[in-house]
Design a protein around this motif. Structure first.
Motif, mmCIF file in Angstrom:
data_model
loop_
_atom_site.group_PDB
_atom_site.id
_atom_site.type_symbol
_atom_site.label_atom_id
_atom_site.label_comp_id
_atom_site.label_asym_id
_atom_site.label_seq_id
_atom_site.Cartn_x
_atom_site.Cartn_y
_atom_site.Cartn_z
ATOM 1 N N ASN A 1 18.546 -33.247 9.561
ATOM 2 C CA ASN A 1 18.183 -34.200 10.191
ATOM 3 C C ASN A 1 18.750 -34.715 11.228
ATOM 4 O OD1 ASN A 1 15.447 -34.408 8.545
ATOM 5 N ND2 ASN A 1 16.653 -35.869 7.422
ATOM 6 N N ILE A 2 18.451 -34.653 12.761
ATOM 7 C CA ILE A 2 19.281 -35.127 13.796
ATOM 8 C C ILE A 2 18.223 -36.188 14.410
ATOM 9 C CG2 ILE A 2 20.895 -33.398 14.034
ATOM 10 C CD1 ILE A 2 18.987 -32.165 15.957
ATOM 11 N N HIS A 3 19.039 -37.206 14.694
ATOM 12 C CA HIS A 3 18.165 -38.432 15.678
ATOM 13 C C HIS A 3 18.766 -38.330 17.307
ATOM 14 C CE1 HIS A 3 15.685 -40.084 12.945
ATOM 15 N NE2 HIS A 3 16.402 -41.071 12.443
ATOM 16 N N ALA A 4 19.833 -37.868 17.455
ATOM 17 C CA ALA A 4 20.552 -37.959 18.700
ATOM 18 C C ALA A 4 19.721 -37.080 19.669
ATOM 19 C CB ALA A 4 22.004 -37.155 19.020
ATOM 20 N N PRO A 5 19.646 -37.311 21.229
ATOM 21 C CA PRO A 5 18.873 -36.637 22.258
ATOM 22 C C PRO A 5 19.598 -35.594 22.412
ATOM 23 C CG PRO A 5 20.146 -38.607 23.209
ATOM 24 C CD PRO A 5 20.325 -38.920 21.549
ATOM 25 N N ILE A 6 19.113 -34.598 23.052
ATOM 26 C CA ILE A 6 19.618 -33.070 23.210
ATOM 27 C C ILE A 6 21.178 -33.481 23.963
ATOM 28 C CG2 ILE A 6 17.583 -31.763 23.083
ATOM 29 C CD1 ILE A 6 17.567 -31.346 26.258
ATOM 30 N N SER A 7 21.156 -34.651 24.784
ATOM 31 C CA SER A 7 22.493 -34.715 25.717
ATOM 32 C C SER A 7 23.507 -34.924 24.619
ATOM 33 C CB SER A 7 22.296 -35.699 26.501
ATOM 34 O OG SER A 7 21.775 -36.954 25.936
ATOM 35 N N HIS A 8 23.289 -35.083 23.614
ATOM 36 C CA HIS A 8 24.510 -35.691 22.609
ATOM 37 C C HIS A 8 24.361 -34.837 21.293
ATOM 38 C CE1 HIS A 8 24.668 -39.055 25.173
ATOM 39 N NE2 HIS A 8 25.716 -39.371 24.806
ATOM 40 N N ILE A 9 23.728 -33.701 21.127
ATOM 41 C CA ILE A 9 23.669 -32.763 20.155
ATOM 42 C C ILE A 9 24.677 -31.807 20.284
ATOM 43 C CG2 ILE A 9 21.433 -33.306 19.322
ATOM 44 C CD1 ILE A 9 20.835 -30.345 20.484
ATOM 45 N N SER A 10 25.289 -31.115 19.320
ATOM 46 C CA SER A 10 26.367 -29.969 19.205
ATOM 47 C C SER A 10 25.663 -28.691 19.945
ATOM 48 C CB SER A 10 26.435 -29.909 17.673
ATOM 49 O OG SER A 10 27.260 -28.580 17.754
ATOM 50 N N LYS A 11 26.542 -28.505 20.916
ATOM 51 C CA LYS A 11 26.039 -27.182 21.779
ATOM 52 C C LYS A 11 25.496 -26.142 20.884
ATOM 53 C CE LYS A 11 28.036 -27.938 26.368
ATOM 54 N NZ LYS A 11 28.113 -29.120 26.275
ATOM 55 N N SER A 12 26.275 -26.023 19.714
ATOM 56 C CA SER A 12 25.896 -24.669 18.815
ATOM 57 C C SER A 12 24.530 -24.788 18.255
ATOM 58 C CB SER A 12 26.935 -24.894 17.590
ATOM 59 O OG SER A 12 26.982 -26.136 16.888
ATOM 60 N N ILE A 13 23.837 -25.829 18.230
ATOM 61 C CA ILE A 13 22.500 -25.976 17.782
ATOM 62 C C ILE A 13 21.456 -25.015 18.907
ATOM 63 C CG2 ILE A 13 20.369 -27.151 17.482
ATOM 64 C CD1 ILE A 13 22.195 -29.471 16.551
ATOM 65 N N LYS B 1 13.671 -38.488 -1.363
ATOM 66 C CA LYS B 1 14.268 -38.897 -0.029
ATOM 67 C C LYS B 1 15.752 -38.690 0.088
ATOM 68 C CE LYS B 1 13.884 -42.781 -3.264
ATOM 69 N NZ LYS B 1 13.251 -42.358 -4.619
ATOM 70 N N THR B 2 16.261 -37.746 -0.705
ATOM 71 C CA THR B 2 17.425 -37.687 -0.654
ATOM 72 C C THR B 2 17.607 -36.243 -0.272
ATOM 73 O OG1 THR B 2 17.673 -36.826 -3.066
ATOM 74 C CG2 THR B 2 18.434 -39.223 -2.486
ATOM 75 N N LEU B 3 16.758 -35.263 -0.255
ATOM 76 C CA LEU B 3 16.497 -33.733 -0.077
ATOM 77 C C LEU B 3 17.276 -33.617 1.310
ATOM 78 C CD1 LEU B 3 12.798 -33.151 -0.388
ATOM 79 C CD2 LEU B 3 15.038 -32.075 -1.734
ATOM 80 N N ILE B 4 17.178 -34.074 2.384
ATOM 81 C CA ILE B 4 17.699 -33.712 3.524
ATOM 82 C C ILE B 4 18.634 -34.519 4.269
ATOM 83 C CG2 ILE B 4 16.943 -32.951 6.068
ATOM 84 C CD1 ILE B 4 14.250 -31.811 4.839
ATOM 85 N N PRO B 5 19.816 -34.256 4.297
ATOM 86 C CA PRO B 5 20.947 -34.901 5.177
ATOM 87 C C PRO B 5 20.631 -35.235 6.551
ATOM 88 C CG PRO B 5 21.740 -33.037 4.533
ATOM 89 C CD PRO B 5 20.514 -32.733 4.153
ATOM 90 N N PHE B 6 21.126 -36.471 6.895
ATOM 91 C CA PHE B 6 20.756 -36.913 8.374
ATOM 92 C C PHE B 6 22.434 -36.817 8.950
ATOM 93 C CE2 PHE B 6 20.068 -41.480 10.255
ATOM 94 C CZ PHE B 6 20.139 -40.967 11.423
ATOM 95 N N LEU B 7 22.494 -35.949 9.770
ATOM 96 C CA LEU B 7 23.836 -35.574 10.406
ATOM 97 C C LEU B 7 24.639 -37.020 10.912
ATOM 98 C CD1 LEU B 7 25.561 -33.478 11.358
ATOM 99 C CD2 LEU B 7 24.587 -33.551 13.629
ATOM 100 N N GLU B 8 23.835 -37.808 11.708
ATOM 101 C CA GLU B 8 24.539 -38.982 12.328
ATOM 102 C C GLU B 8 24.747 -40.204 11.283
ATOM 103 O OE1 GLU B 8 21.542 -37.841 13.519
ATOM 104 O OE2 GLU B 8 21.995 -36.873 15.637
#
Ligand code: A3P
Length: 286
Positions: A98-110, A68-75
């Motif tokens: 991992n990201i949980h934020a909706p597309i309105s709140h994610i980094s544009k760079s993604i 459960k520690t494999l993939i870090p969760f950005l927020e």
């Protein structure tokens, strides 16, 4: 341990730790070879994470240990630790995040970098039930109140990461882009081997039939539950729950044990209104 309240930042409801490090999270820069796993909470992230790891290992680990520690969760920010984003910034490529934020709140760079994104979707009734229970045993989430109060808040998006509807509609609107891939929880329940194979090809891997067979065996709900440590290792304090609690039921249709007939009618109407014209369709029972 006092349960926290969700707080608002830039119109998004998050946990206090996330608010504290919001500037860093906001300025996060994706690299073109990053892979993101995007999900609304309780849509099957942990499960998908294990599938990803098995794919990386070509599925041929006989006695797979759930990690459960494999993939870090950005927020994510544990109150007493440096924010995950800082560790992520220093990880070598290729990173899986991992990201949980909706597309309105994610980094544009993604999206600008056309990073691969794996979106996990699950029907909103089961998500609401799973999220409710998660609030009851996770000290790092607010007190959910009664089921009926929680459901009301869920329906109007007054929960962590806001409205489930906005979240899924946002990602779904990008479905024509070849770098965006969708996994449905219900499809994984129906045929994990098939979905794992699809995911593997999206990631440029080829899984042998034996590897898929082994993956399916190791990552069934019961196998995962049996094979993990009792403690949620790095989360055990202050989150205060065990893996056995986290892997609660793992079913499609548990909502039937929670929704009243009236609540179900309101929810059905909301789903119809919100998903109209999106071509999004969910499975509510198997
Ligand atoms: P339930 O609360 O309905 O049991 P996330 O990882 O996104 O937080 O999602 C958690 C949900 O995924 C929980 O749902 C959990 O039981 C379920 N889950 C995790 N591993 C699973 C597996 N191997 N098979 C089915 N469901 C799984």
């Amino acid at each position: 341990y006092k349960k926290p309240q969700v707080v608002l930042v830039d119109g998004l409801l998050v946990m206090p730790g996330t608010l504290r490090h919001w500037e860093k999270i906001k300025s996060f820069q994706a690299r073109p070879d990053d892979i993101f796993i995007a999900s609304y909470p309780k849509s099957g992230l942990m499960w998908t994470t294990q599938v990803m790891n098995m794919i990386k290992l070509h599925g041929d680990v006989e006695a797979y240990k759930v990690d459960k520690t494999l993939i870090p969760f950005l927020e994510f920010c544990r109150p007493d630790e440096e924010p995950a984003v800082e560790k992520i910034n220093n990880l070598p490529s290729p990173r899986v995040i991992n990201i949980h934020a909706p597309i309105s709140h994610i980094s544009k760079s993604i999206l600008e970098n056309k990073c691969k994104v794996i979106c996990i979707l699950r029907n909103p009734k089961d998500v609401a039930v799973s999220f409710y229970h998660f609030h009851t045993f996770n000290n790092m989430l607010p007190n959910p109140g009664t089921w009926s109060e929680f459901l009301q808040n869920f329906m109007i998006g007054k929960v962590g990461f806001n409205s489930w509807f906005d979240h899924v509609k946002g990602w779904w609107s990008l479905r024509e882009q070849p770098n965006i891939f969708f996994l449905f929880y219900e499809e994984m329940k129906k045929d994990l081997g098939y979905e794992a194979g699809r995911l593997a090809s999206f990631l440029g891997h080829d899984l042998s039939p034996e590897a898929i067979k082994n993956l399916v065996k190791q990552l069934s709900f019961n196998a995962m539950k049996a094979n993990m440590d009792e403690k949620f290792s790095n989360l055990s304090s202050p989150a205060g729950f065990t893996f056995k609690q986290f892997l609660r039921k793992g079913q499609v249709g548990d909502w039937k044990n929670h929704f009243t007939v009236a609540q179900n009618e309101v929810m059905d109407q909301l789903i119809t209104d919100q998903l109209q014209g999106t071509s999004l369709d969910f499975c509510y029972e198997l």
